[in-house]
Design an enzyme around this catalytic site. Structure first.
Site, PDB file in Angstrom:
ATOM      1  N   THR A  95       0.824  -1.206   0.000  1.00  0.00           N
ATOM      2  CA  THR A  95       0.000   0.000   0.000  1.00  0.00           C
ATOM      3  C   THR A  95       0.861   1.260   0.000  1.00  0.00           C
ATOM      4  O   THR A  95       2.010   1.229   0.476  1.00  0.00           O
ATOM      5  CB  THR A  95      -0.895  -0.014   1.269  1.00  0.00           C
ATOM      6  OG1 THR A  95      -1.455   1.274   1.455  1.00  0.00           O
ATOM      7  CG2 THR A  95      -0.098  -0.352   2.526  1.00  0.00           C
ATOM      8  N   ASP A  96       0.286   2.363  -0.466  1.00  0.00           N
ATOM      9  CA  ASP A  96       1.001   3.651  -0.422  1.00  0.00           C
ATOM     10  C   ASP A  96       1.089   4.184   1.011  1.00  0.00           C
ATOM     11  O   ASP A  96       1.850   5.114   1.281  1.00  0.00           O
ATOM     12  CB  ASP A  96       0.313   4.687  -1.330  1.00  0.00           C
ATOM     13  CG  ASP A  96      -1.119   5.016  -0.934  1.00  0.00           C
ATOM     14  OD1 ASP A  96      -1.686   4.344  -0.043  1.00  0.00           O
ATOM     15  OD2 ASP A  96      -1.689   5.956  -1.530  1.00  0.00           O
ATOM     16  N   GLU A  97       0.318   3.575   1.940  1.00  0.00           N
ATOM     17  CA  GLU A  97       0.290   4.111   3.306  1.00  0.00           C
ATOM     18  C   GLU A  97       1.627   3.945   4.025  1.00  0.00           C
ATOM     19  O   GLU A  97       1.885   4.606   5.029  1.00  0.00           O
ATOM     20  CB  GLU A  97      -0.854   3.466   4.109  1.00  0.00           C
ATOM     21  CG  GLU A  97      -2.172   3.698   3.412  1.00  0.00           C
ATOM     22  CD  GLU A  97      -3.414   3.393   4.229  1.00  0.00           C
ATOM     23  OE1 GLU A  97      -3.365   3.484   5.456  1.00  0.00           O
ATOM     24  OE2 GLU A  97      -4.434   3.063   3.603  1.00  0.00           O
TER      25      GLU A  97
ATOM     26  N   LYS B  67       2.483  -3.191   7.286  1.00  0.00           N
ATOM     27  CA  LYS B  67       2.724  -3.386   5.850  1.00  0.00           C
ATOM     28  C   LYS B  67       4.161  -2.946   5.505  1.00  0.00           C
ATOM     29  O   LYS B  67       4.830  -3.593   4.709  1.00  0.00           O
ATOM     30  CB  LYS B  67       1.713  -2.599   5.012  1.00  0.00           C
ATOM     31  CG  LYS B  67       0.290  -3.125   5.052  1.00  0.00           C
ATOM     32  CD  LYS B  67       0.124  -4.526   4.477  1.00  0.00           C
ATOM     33  CE  LYS B  67       0.307  -4.603   2.993  1.00  0.00           C
ATOM     34  NZ  LYS B  67      -0.036  -5.952   2.446  1.00  0.00           N
TER      35      LYS B  67
ATOM     36  N   TYR C 186      -1.536  -0.383  11.030  1.00  0.00           N
ATOM     37  CA  TYR C 186      -1.698  -1.067   9.734  1.00  0.00           C
ATOM     38  C   TYR C 186      -0.526  -0.761   8.824  1.00  0.00           C
ATOM     39  O   TYR C 186       0.140  -1.674   8.315  1.00  0.00           O
ATOM     40  CB  TYR C 186      -3.013  -0.635   9.065  1.00  0.00           C
ATOM     41  CG  TYR C 186      -3.080  -0.995   7.585  1.00  0.00           C
ATOM     42  CD1 TYR C 186      -3.037  -2.325   7.166  1.00  0.00           C
ATOM     43  CD2 TYR C 186      -3.175  -0.001   6.604  1.00  0.00           C
ATOM     44  CE1 TYR C 186      -3.083  -2.647   5.808  1.00  0.00           C
ATOM     45  CE2 TYR C 186      -3.223  -0.314   5.255  1.00  0.00           C
ATOM     46  CZ  TYR C 186      -3.180  -1.645   4.862  1.00  0.00           C
ATOM     47  OH  TYR C 186      -3.217  -1.975   3.519  1.00  0.00           O
TER      48      TYR C 186
HETATM   49  P1  NAD Z   1      -9.412  -7.440   2.519  1.00  0.00           P
HETATM   50  O1  NAD Z   1      -9.378  -7.142   3.986  1.00  0.00           O
HETATM   51  O2  NAD Z   1     -10.649  -7.175   1.755  1.00  0.00           O
HETATM   52  O3  NAD Z   1      -9.036  -8.960   2.263  1.00  0.00           O
HETATM   53  C1  NAD Z   1      -7.996  -9.608   2.939  1.00  0.00           C
HETATM   54  C2  NAD Z   1      -8.121 -11.105   2.687  1.00  0.00           C
HETATM   55  O4  NAD Z   1      -7.044 -11.750   3.373  1.00  0.00           O
HETATM   56  C3  NAD Z   1      -9.433 -11.703   3.225  1.00  0.00           C
HETATM   57  O5  NAD Z   1      -9.967 -12.597   2.281  1.00  0.00           O
HETATM   58  C4  NAD Z   1      -8.994 -12.440   4.485  1.00  0.00           C
HETATM   59  O6  NAD Z   1      -9.812 -13.559   4.784  1.00  0.00           O
HETATM   60  C5  NAD Z   1      -7.577 -12.850   4.125  1.00  0.00           C
HETATM   61  N1  NAD Z   1      -6.721 -13.033   5.312  1.00  0.00           N
HETATM   62  C6  NAD Z   1      -6.592 -12.177   6.364  1.00  0.00           C
HETATM   63  N2  NAD Z   1      -5.743 -12.688   7.268  1.00  0.00           N
HETATM   64  C7  NAD Z   1      -5.316 -13.881   6.765  1.00  0.00           C
HETATM   65  C8  NAD Z   1      -4.402 -14.868   7.219  1.00  0.00           C
HETATM   66  N3  NAD Z   1      -3.764 -14.743   8.385  1.00  0.00           N
HETATM   67  N4  NAD Z   1      -4.192 -15.967   6.445  1.00  0.00           N
HETATM   68  C9  NAD Z   1      -4.833 -16.098   5.251  1.00  0.00           C
HETATM   69  N5  NAD Z   1      -5.718 -15.201   4.777  1.00  0.00           N
HETATM   70  C10 NAD Z   1      -5.942 -14.106   5.528  1.00  0.00           C
HETATM   71  O7  NAD Z   1      -8.167  -6.632   1.919  1.00  0.00           O
HETATM   72  P2  NAD Z   1      -8.000  -5.901   0.517  1.00  0.00           P
HETATM   73  O8  NAD Z   1      -8.515  -4.530   0.635  1.00  0.00           O
HETATM   74  O9  NAD Z   1      -8.499  -6.797  -0.550  1.00  0.00           O
HETATM   75  O10 NAD Z   1      -6.415  -5.815   0.442  1.00  0.00           O
HETATM   76  C11 NAD Z   1      -5.647  -6.868  -0.122  1.00  0.00           C
HETATM   77  C12 NAD Z   1      -4.182  -6.485  -0.090  1.00  0.00           C
HETATM   78  O11 NAD Z   1      -3.984  -5.267  -0.816  1.00  0.00           O
HETATM   79  C13 NAD Z   1      -3.662  -6.223   1.319  1.00  0.00           C
HETATM   80  O12 NAD Z   1      -2.350  -6.729   1.400  1.00  0.00           O
HETATM   81  C14 NAD Z   1      -3.657  -4.702   1.436  1.00  0.00           C
HETATM   82  O13 NAD Z   1      -2.670  -4.268   2.327  1.00  0.00           O
HETATM   83  C15 NAD Z   1      -3.356  -4.308   0.003  1.00  0.00           C
HETATM   84  N6  NAD Z   1      -3.869  -2.986  -0.407  1.00  0.00           N
HETATM   85  C16 NAD Z   1      -5.174  -2.644  -0.182  1.00  0.00           C
HETATM   86  C17 NAD Z   1      -5.644  -1.417  -0.631  1.00  0.00           C
HETATM   87  C18 NAD Z   1      -7.090  -1.005  -0.434  1.00  0.00           C
HETATM   88  O14 NAD Z   1      -7.443   0.147  -0.730  1.00  0.00           O
HETATM   89  N7  NAD Z   1      -7.967  -1.883   0.001  1.00  0.00           N
HETATM   90  C19 NAD Z   1      -4.788  -0.534  -1.291  1.00  0.00           C
HETATM   91  C20 NAD Z   1      -3.459  -0.926  -1.506  1.00  0.00           C
HETATM   92  C21 NAD Z   1      -3.014  -2.160  -1.073  1.00  0.00           C
HETATM   93  P1  TYD Z   2     -10.538   4.127   4.572  1.00  0.00           P
HETATM   94  O1  TYD Z   2     -11.518   3.700   3.542  1.00  0.00           O
HETATM   95  O2  TYD Z   2     -10.601   3.508   5.928  1.00  0.00           O
HETATM   96  O3  TYD Z   2      -9.102   3.956   3.923  1.00  0.00           O
HETATM   97  P2  TYD Z   2      -7.644   4.459   4.469  1.00  0.00           P
HETATM   98  O4  TYD Z   2      -7.741   4.856   5.881  1.00  0.00           O
HETATM   99  O5  TYD Z   2      -6.839   3.226   4.282  1.00  0.00           O
HETATM  100  O6  TYD Z   2      -7.252   5.585   3.562  1.00  0.00           O
HETATM  101  O7  TYD Z   2     -10.683   5.712   4.765  1.00  0.00           O
HETATM  102  C1  TYD Z   2     -10.560   6.600   3.667  1.00  0.00           C
HETATM  103  C2  TYD Z   2     -10.669   7.999   4.215  1.00  0.00           C
HETATM  104  O8  TYD Z   2     -11.992   8.193   4.717  1.00  0.00           O
HETATM  105  C3  TYD Z   2      -9.742   8.280   5.373  1.00  0.00           C
HETATM  106  O9  TYD Z   2      -9.279   9.626   5.310  1.00  0.00           O
HETATM  107  C4  TYD Z   2     -10.613   8.091   6.600  1.00  0.00           C
HETATM  108  C5  TYD Z   2     -11.979   8.541   6.107  1.00  0.00           C
HETATM  109  N1  TYD Z   2     -13.141   7.860   6.750  1.00  0.00           N
HETATM  110  C6  TYD Z   2     -14.168   8.643   7.312  1.00  0.00           C
HETATM  111  O10 TYD Z   2     -14.135   9.879   7.282  1.00  0.00           O
HETATM  112  N2  TYD Z   2     -15.202   7.983   7.917  1.00  0.00           N
HETATM  113  C7  TYD Z   2     -15.267   6.620   7.971  1.00  0.00           C
HETATM  114  O11 TYD Z   2     -16.234   6.077   8.552  1.00  0.00           O
HETATM  115  C8  TYD Z   2     -14.225   5.854   7.364  1.00  0.00           C
HETATM  116  C9  TYD Z   2     -14.243   4.352   7.408  1.00  0.00           C
HETATM  117  C10 TYD Z   2     -13.169   6.516   6.752  1.00  0.00           C
END
Ligand code: NAD
Ligand code: TYD
Length: 348
Positions: A131-133, A160, A156
């Protein structure tokens, strides 16, 4: 021909990546390993569950005995690692769960890949999805490049960042062939309604308050999930070993502006009087350590590999809203039970 382990394939991004790879590469053997936590849902993969090149295994990436068994059984030559605890708010309440899965789970996978591949790196690849975070927060200007120093602020992003460092360290120390990509905020179908966009869509449908943290002047850079999946496919096949790639859509939105746009589209889709959903906006206590702004410079993947997003934000957001509105059963099933407890604890 590849024997590929995808981790976290039942989650939001993982399900889009798994579907893309299963459909596009019939000659690959693909195993999806997922612990099916609250965020994992096999309904996300119903359409490919009986594909001949696809196997699902329920299991935890921290389980070293299971990893050894799976690597032995399937002789993987590729890992696409997405399994993670992924929500910042949950990480603030339970950092240890994030350390276990995101750090120890990643090390466990790295160990097994290293042990099984045993120096025979030709044709092997460990793709780590991040992630970019990890870069921390930006001020009002500037973009995250691949050279921006890591400066994570939440449990988080710290977990990562740590996992990224371990992947790189296994490359440097043992020669393990890896790629890391750091992507901006994703949105799209199948996202668990704890993240901003699906949570607010669900609340608008149910006429519930829209809890905007702080003053809403936080900025995120949004990418449609299918575009993230296409970039992962491209990088997996054509990216260079030992490299990091930033992925993003050059699509920055202040939360409050995004929420107002969402409200306008939802009013139209639900045939409500214009302005109805905006009345649900409620400013609530801020998230501790809330990063002000994320914005990705995605020029490396664009210039080196020609990748760019396929949809505009308005198109992607409209498709996303339409998906949630026509998948009421999915939405109801994931927002019952434990979700209600989470919601009450987080927002009341
Ligand atoms: P998500 O929370 O929707 O899905 C995570 C999946 O991992 C789930 O299916 C869960 O059951 C599985 N999981 C969790 N713990 C586990 C474990 N110990 N063993 C096996 N499986 C396990 O997450 P997402 O949003 O789909 O993100 C997927 C990946 O992409 C993550 O690594 C996250 O850091 C990265 N990512 C997410 C975003 C975003 O905006 N959602 C952006 C950039 C990168
Ligand atoms: P989120 O979807 O949790 O992603 P991330 O924290 O990984 O960027 O949140 C996106 C943005 O929205 C973040 O600035 C936090 C804000 N946010 C709210 O204002 N209210 C909410 O209930 C949630 C879940 C997020």
């Amino acid at each position: 021909m590849k024997k590929m382990l995808i981790t976290g394939g039942a989650g939001f991004i993982g399900s889009h990546v798994t579907r893309l790879i299963v459909n596009k590469y019939p000659s690959y053997d693909i195993v999806n390993l997922d612990a099916l936590t609250y965020a994992g849902n096999l309904e996300n993969l119903k359409d490919i569950e009986s594909a001949p090149n696809y196997t699902f295994v329920k299991g935890n990436i921290t389980d070293s005995i299971l990893m050894a068994k799976l690597f032995g059984q399937y002789s993987f030559d590729a890992v696409v690692h997405l399994a993670a605890e992924s929500h910042v708010d949950r990480s603030i309440n339970d950092p240890m769960a994030f350390a276990k899965t995101n750090i120890l789970g990643t090390i466990n996978l790295l160990n097994e890949a290293k042990r099984t591949w045993n120096g025979k790196w030709e044709g092997k690849r460990f793709y780590h999805v991040s992630t970019d975070e990890v870069y921390g927060t930006l001020g009002e200007s500037g973009l995250f490049t691949e050279n921006t120093p890591y400066n994570p602020n939440s449990p988080y992003s710290a977990s990562k960042a740590s996992s990224d460092h371990f992947v790189r360290a296994y490359g440097e120390t043992y020669g393990l062939p890896y790629i890391i990509s750091n992507c901006s905020n994703n949105y799209g179908p199948n996202q668990f309604p704890e993240k901003l966009i699906p949570l607010f869509i669900n609340n608008i449908i149910n006429n519930k308050p829209l809890p905007v943290y702080g003053d809403g002047n936080y900025t995120r850079d949004w990418l449609y999930v299918k575009d993230h999946a296409s970039s992962i496919d491209l990088l997996f096949h054509e990216g260079k070993n030992s490299e990091t790639y930033n992925i993003g859509g050059f699509n920055e939105w202040k939360n409050i502006d995004l929420v107002k746009l969402l409200c306008r589209i939802m009013d139209k889709k639900l045939q409500r009087i214009s302005g109805t959903s905006e009345k649900l906006i409620t400013f609530v206590k801020d998230r501790p350590g809330h990063d002000l702004r994320y914005a990705i410079d995605a020029s490396k993947i664009n210039q080196d590999l020609g990748w760019k997003p396929s949809v505009t934000f308005e198109e992607g957001l409209t498709k996303t809203i339409e998906w949630y509105l026509s998948n009421e059963v999915w939405l109801k099933s994931v927002t019952s039970g434990d979700y209600q407890n989470y919601y009450t604890k987080q927002y009341n």
